[in-house]
Design a protein around this motif. Structure first.
Motif, mmCIF file in Angstrom:
data_model
loop_
_atom_site.group_PDB
_atom_site.id
_atom_site.type_symbol
_atom_site.label_atom_id
_atom_site.label_comp_id
_atom_site.label_asym_id
_atom_site.label_seq_id
_atom_site.Cartn_x
_atom_site.Cartn_y
_atom_site.Cartn_z
ATOM 1 N N HIS A 5 0.869 -1.371 -0.096
ATOM 2 C CA HIS A 5 -0.126 -0.271 -0.431
ATOM 3 C C HIS A 5 0.840 1.439 -0.098
ATOM 4 O O HIS A 5 0.424 1.928 -0.714
ATOM 5 C CB HIS A 5 -0.916 0.287 1.711
ATOM 6 C CG HIS A 5 -1.572 -1.156 1.162
ATOM 7 N ND1 HIS A 5 -1.619 -2.089 2.439
ATOM 8 C CD2 HIS A 5 -2.393 -1.644 0.363
ATOM 9 C CE1 HIS A 5 -3.125 -2.556 2.144
ATOM 10 N NE2 HIS A 5 -2.780 -3.012 0.861
ATOM 11 N N THR B 185 -3.504 -9.401 -3.880
ATOM 12 C CA THR B 185 -4.635 -8.530 -3.220
ATOM 13 C C THR B 185 -4.607 -8.001 -1.943
ATOM 14 O O THR B 185 -5.933 -7.973 -1.525
ATOM 15 C CB THR B 185 -5.363 -9.134 -3.701
ATOM 16 O OG1 THR B 185 -5.394 -10.893 -2.986
ATOM 17 C CG2 THR B 185 -5.014 -10.147 -5.566
ATOM 18 N N SER B 186 -4.418 -7.777 -1.407
ATOM 19 C CA SER B 186 -4.369 -7.925 -0.174
ATOM 20 C C SER B 186 -5.041 -5.820 0.414
ATOM 21 O O SER B 186 -4.184 -4.919 -0.134
ATOM 22 C CB SER B 186 -3.308 -7.654 0.851
ATOM 23 O OG SER B 186 -1.952 -6.681 0.557
ATOM 24 N N THR B 187 -5.999 -5.987 1.098
ATOM 25 C CA THR B 187 -6.610 -4.232 1.571
ATOM 26 C C THR B 187 -6.293 -3.845 2.969
ATOM 27 O O THR B 187 -5.493 -4.386 3.467
ATOM 28 C CB THR B 187 -8.353 -5.015 1.006
ATOM 29 O OG1 THR B 187 -9.093 -5.900 2.101
ATOM 30 C CG2 THR B 187 -8.477 -4.857 -0.038
ATOM 31 N N SER C 44 -7.676 -1.660 -2.180
ATOM 32 C CA SER C 44 -6.620 -2.374 -2.092
ATOM 33 C C SER C 44 -5.087 -1.168 -2.794
ATOM 34 O O SER C 44 -5.711 0.011 -3.355
ATOM 35 C CB SER C 44 -6.740 -3.493 -3.245
ATOM 36 O OG SER C 44 -7.085 -2.803 -4.044
ATOM 37 N N LEU D 76 -6.780 -9.466 -9.643
ATOM 38 C CA LEU D 76 -7.427 -8.011 -9.356
ATOM 39 C C LEU D 76 -9.102 -8.085 -9.227
ATOM 40 O O LEU D 76 -9.240 -8.057 -10.572
ATOM 41 C CB LEU D 76 -6.909 -6.987 -9.215
ATOM 42 C CG LEU D 76 -5.455 -7.140 -8.383
ATOM 43 C CD1 LEU D 76 -4.594 -5.803 -9.446
ATOM 44 C CD2 LEU D 76 -5.469 -6.863 -7.573
ATOM 45 N N ASN E 155 -14.595 -0.953 -1.416
ATOM 46 C CA ASN E 155 -14.149 -0.101 -0.059
ATOM 47 C C ASN E 155 -15.448 -0.320 0.689
ATOM 48 O O ASN E 155 -16.312 -0.052 -0.363
ATOM 49 C CB ASN E 155 -13.228 0.703 -0.642
ATOM 50 C CG ASN E 155 -13.461 2.568 -0.295
ATOM 51 O OD1 ASN E 155 -15.072 2.963 -0.928
ATOM 52 N ND2 ASN E 155 -13.205 2.910 -0.060
#
Length: 181
Positions: free
Chosen positions: A33, A56-58, A64, A89, A95
């Protein structure tokens, strides 16, 4: 007195010692990020291609790296993320407020980013939590180019869709034009 190391120093130290995902526990922001926030394509590539972090982490708000780079108009990061063969993705991921990467591109007036996302099947009719579509947001931001992109093609969007206040994109355009005077 000592000062805390910068996030880049922390990340470099942690990565060199083999930590797999450096995350600030308070914010939930990881190195991926941060790389997206700063437009650091080389760092982003290393993190993803060396499987150091999950591409793909948020964050806790469900943003993301694709959301972040779209929000900041970083086409080089967006293009890398949406074209990387091993990343799955979802260009329509929303979000916690229902904002997708395309919504962010429209808010910022980043027509090149919007075009790239649309080329990868980003939905031009996806609504936010307040029922605003990308067209509402582009009109509200005064982005004529994105408005033309969304309305001048065969994307099949509802030009008369209303947000939670019953306002269509036309009202957003009228508001924007009033503010600009």
């Amino acid at each position: 007195t000592s000062t805390a190391p910068s996030s880049s120093t922390v990340d470099a130290t942690a990565l060199s010692t083999g930590e797999t995902e450096v995350t600030n526990s308070e914010s939930g922001i990881n190195t991926l990020h941060r790389a997206a926030m700063h437009g650091s394509l080389d760092t982003l590539k290393m993190l993803i291609e060396d499987n150091i972090v999950d591409g793909t982490s948020t964050m806790p708000n469900l943003n993301s790296a694709l959301h972040i780079s779209s929000q900041r108009g970083m086409l080089h990061i967006v293009n890398y993320l949406i074209s990387h063969p091993s990343l799955t993705l979802d260009v329509n991921a929303q979000n916690e407020f229902g904002l997708s990467p395309l919504h962010f591109a429209c808010i910022g007036g980043y027509s090149d980013v919007a075009s790239a996302l649309l080329s990868k099947d980003a939905s031009p009719s996806l609504s936010t939590a307040s029922q605003a579509t990308p067209l509402h947001l582009a009109a509200g931001a005064g982005s004529h180019e994105i408005c033309e992109m969304l309305t001048g093609s065969s994307l099949g969007i509802d030009l008369w869709a209303e947000d939670c206040d019953g306002e269509g994109a036309v009202e957003y355009v009228n508001y924007w034009m009033t503010v600009q005077r």
